[in-house]
Write an enzyme that holds these catalytic residues in place. Structure first.
Site, PDB file in Angstrom:
ATOM      1  CB  CYS A   1       0.224   1.852   3.556  1.00 38.62           C
ATOM      2  SG  CYS A   1      -1.852   1.134   3.722  1.00 38.62           S
TER       3      CYS A   1
ATOM      4  CB  CYS B   1      -0.984   0.341   1.704  1.00 39.78           C
ATOM      5  SG  CYS B   1      -1.832   1.219   1.962  1.00 39.78           S
TER       6      CYS B   1
END
Length: 110
Positions: free
Chosen positions: A35, A32
């Site tokens: 993230c 991600c």
């Protein structure tokens, strides 16, 4: 970068909620992009709030049970728990000051 955030797993999650301090959990995954951008912010918060807030990261790929329990369908998602109860939620990467504001509000309410 120093590692300040606690690694949270399906196995230690319930134990962490027993803390008398607020708990901030970053639900993330290695693949991600947002993230990964948020990781330094979470690490800074862990250092800034050391002793006042438990800050941890939970990899949803290796620990899917907690994410499923709280309906985490989009990452990054940050959840704040206080006295074992979910009290705040932030979905998506946000600047550090947004998360600091949320944490300060929960600390002031203590």
């Amino acid at each position: 970068m120093a590692r300040n955030a606690i690694e949270i797993t399906d196995a230690n999650f319930e134990q962490l909620l027993q803390s008398d301090k607020p708990v901030l959990i970053d639900f993330w995954a290695e693949w991600c992009g947002p993230c990964r951008l948020l990781t330094p912010v979470v690490e800074e918060l862990a250092g800034d709030y050391a002793g006042r807030v438990l800050v941890g990261k939970l990899d949803i790929e290796t620990n899917p049970q907690v994410a499923a329990k709280f309906g985490v369908r989009s990452i990054p998602t940050l959840l704040v728990f206080k006295n074992g109860q979910l009290v705040d939620k932030q979905v998506g990467a946000v600047p550090k000051h947004v998360l600091s504001y949320k944490l300060e509000a929960h600390l002031a309410a203590s």
